[in-house]
Write a protein that holds these residues in place. Structure first.
Motif, short mmCIF file in Angstrom:
data_model
loop_
_atom_site.label_atom_id
_atom_site.label_comp_id
_atom_site.label_asym_id
_atom_site.label_seq_id
_atom_site.Cartn_x
_atom_site.Cartn_y
_atom_site.Cartn_z
N LYS A 1 0.82 -1.20 0.00
CA LYS A 1 0.00 0.00 0.00
C LYS A 1 0.87 1.26 0.00
CE LYS A 1 -3.76 2.23 2.51
NZ LYS A 1 -4.65 2.17 3.69
N GLU A 2 1.93 1.24 0.85
CA GLU A 2 2.83 2.39 0.90
C GLU A 2 3.54 2.60 -0.43
OE1 GLU A 2 5.41 1.61 4.12
OE2 GLU A 2 3.92 2.08 5.67
N LYS A 3 3.91 1.47 -1.04
CA LYS A 3 4.58 1.54 -2.35
C LYS A 3 3.65 2.14 -3.40
CE LYS A 3 7.00 -1.39 -5.70
NZ LYS A 3 7.42 -2.79 -6.01
N GLU B 1 1.12 4.14 -2.81
CA GLU B 1 0.90 5.55 -2.50
C GLU B 1 2.09 6.41 -2.96
OE1 GLU B 1 0.13 5.59 1.65
OE2 GLU B 1 -2.00 5.08 1.44
N ARG B 2 3.32 5.89 -2.75
CA ARG B 2 4.50 6.63 -3.21
C ARG B 2 4.48 6.79 -4.73
NH1 ARG B 2 7.22 3.40 0.64
NH2 ARG B 2 7.98 2.02 -1.01
N LYS B 3 4.08 5.73 -5.43
CA LYS B 3 4.01 5.77 -6.89
C LYS B 3 2.96 6.79 -7.34
CE LYS B 3 3.40 2.80 -10.96
NZ LYS B 3 3.15 1.41 -11.42
N SER B 4 1.82 6.79 -6.60
CA SER B 4 0.75 7.74 -6.93
C SER B 4 1.21 9.17 -6.71
CB SER B 4 -0.49 7.44 -6.09
OG SER B 4 -1.52 8.36 -6.36
N ARG B 5 1.95 9.42 -5.61
CA ARG B 5 2.44 10.76 -5.33
C ARG B 5 3.43 11.23 -6.41
NH1 ARG B 5 2.39 8.87 0.10
NH2 ARG B 5 4.63 8.39 -0.02
N ARG B 6 4.32 10.30 -6.85
CA ARG B 6 5.28 10.65 -7.89
C ARG B 6 4.56 11.00 -9.19
NH1 ARG B 6 8.36 6.27 -5.81
NH2 ARG B 6 7.59 4.93 -7.48
#
Length: 345
Positions: free
Chosen positions: A7-9, A11-16
């Motif tokens: 999930k964190e991965k 979210e990080r991809k979505s933020r990028r």
């Protein structure tokens, strides 16, 4: 544990991804702001989808015959860096846009010279927009005193009248444009028409109101351009009658002292979109043409170019280019007089 890491991965991809999209938007908005600082929004469309044209080399003369449908438009880049546009197509939006995008691809901010050969709408159609967007230092124009001869000429005349900085010169025989560079001398000379008041002047006939379409065509400015031993002739819409007159005047020495070598015309801008009323065999034999260009629209209602004209050009040994088939045609003349042709930019 594995679910939380995934999930964190994600979210990080979505933020990028959001950051990249935001950056693209910021760059795009900044680019529009910069563009709007120099050009009004109405002109932005002339800076997209530019043709890919190589830069002009030192000492090169380049002649561009543009694909503007059933109309005429040529751009000349002189070896001293000055530029000239001859005619402006028929005024249809897609054709005028094509002219202005081409000029932007050549990095032309303002034309040094503009030549309207005659007042037909398929030659002056886009020039009011060209003048409005680019401007011109000097305009060569026909001596027609009634600007309402057609709507397109009236629009061009109105824009020109509003531009007080542009020098206006009536086209007439013996006018010349010469190089400003001693290293790359060239001369462009007007061979026709006669000035008003001269016997046989078609300007006088047109201004009297008693004229035909053929008279308007024969009033076209005809110019000969010579550089490094190579000659190019631009014929407007003249008929074979004017061609015969030009041959006779040349042989009688009318152009002696003007640097005109009419018998060494390797490049011919064919008259009247290849109409059968011009470009006769005698004229071609006299000129010695090696490369010819016809500006015409695909499947036009006039049947241009004439099959007979195309056959005469090919039979004379001239290479033939047509804007309806080849697109834009560029001829590059080097400082040693050699030249090459490229198409479809």
């Amino acid at each position: 544990m594995g679910y939380r890491l995934e999930k964190e991965k994600a979210e990080r991809k979505s933020r990028r991804l959001r950051a990249i999209v935001s950056l693209i938007l910021i760059v795009a908005i900044a680019g529009l702001c910069v563009l709007s600082a120099f050009y009004p929004p109405a002109e932005w469309k002339y800076y997209v989808r530019l043709p890919d044209i190589p830069s002009r080399g030192e000492g090169e003369l380049r002649i561009h015959f543009l694909d503007v449908g059933q109309g005429d438009c040529s751009i000349i880049e002189f070896p001293d860096g000055r530029t000239m546009i001859i005619d402006g197509g028929n005024g249809r939006e897609e054709n005028t846009s094509r002219i202005l995008r081409y000029a932007n691809a050549l990095k032309i901010d303002r034309f040094d010279f503009l030549l309207l050969t005659h007042a037909d709408s398929d030659h002056c159609g886009g020039l009011e927009q060209v003048l409005d967007v680019k401007g011109a230092g000097r305009v060569y124009m026909p001596d027609i005193r009634d600007p309402s001869v057609n709507d397109r000429y009236a629009a061009f005349y109105a824009v020109l009248a509003e531009n007080g900085e542009t020098e206006r010169v009536v086209s007439r025989r013996y006018l010349q444009i010469s190089s400003r560079s001693e290293d790359y001398p060239y001369t462009l000379t007007f061979l026709s028409p006669y000035r008003s008041g001269n016997p046989g002047s078609l300007y006088d006939k047109i201004n009297s109101g008693d004229y035909t379409d053929a008279d308007m065509n024969d009033s076209s400015a005809v110019v000969w351009l010579g550089y490094a031993g190579t000659g190019a002739l631009f014929c407007g819409d003249i008929s074979s009658e004017v061609e015969k007159r030009l041959i006779g005047e040349y042989e009688l020495g009318f152009f002696d002292g003007y640097g005109v070598d009419l018998k060494n015309t390797e490049i011919l801008k064919v008259s009247h979109h290849g109409s059968g009323s011009a470009t006769d065999a005698e004229f071609l034999r006299f000129l010695g043409v090696k490369t010819s260009v016809i500006s015409c629209g695909a499947d036009n209602v006039y049947g241009h170019p004439s099959t007979e004209v195309c056959d005469r050009l090919l039979s004379s040994g001239a290479e033939l280019f047509r804007t309806d088939r080849d697109g834009n045609v560029m001829i590059t003349v080097s400082s040693d007089g050699s030249y090459s042709t490229a198409i479809s930019f």
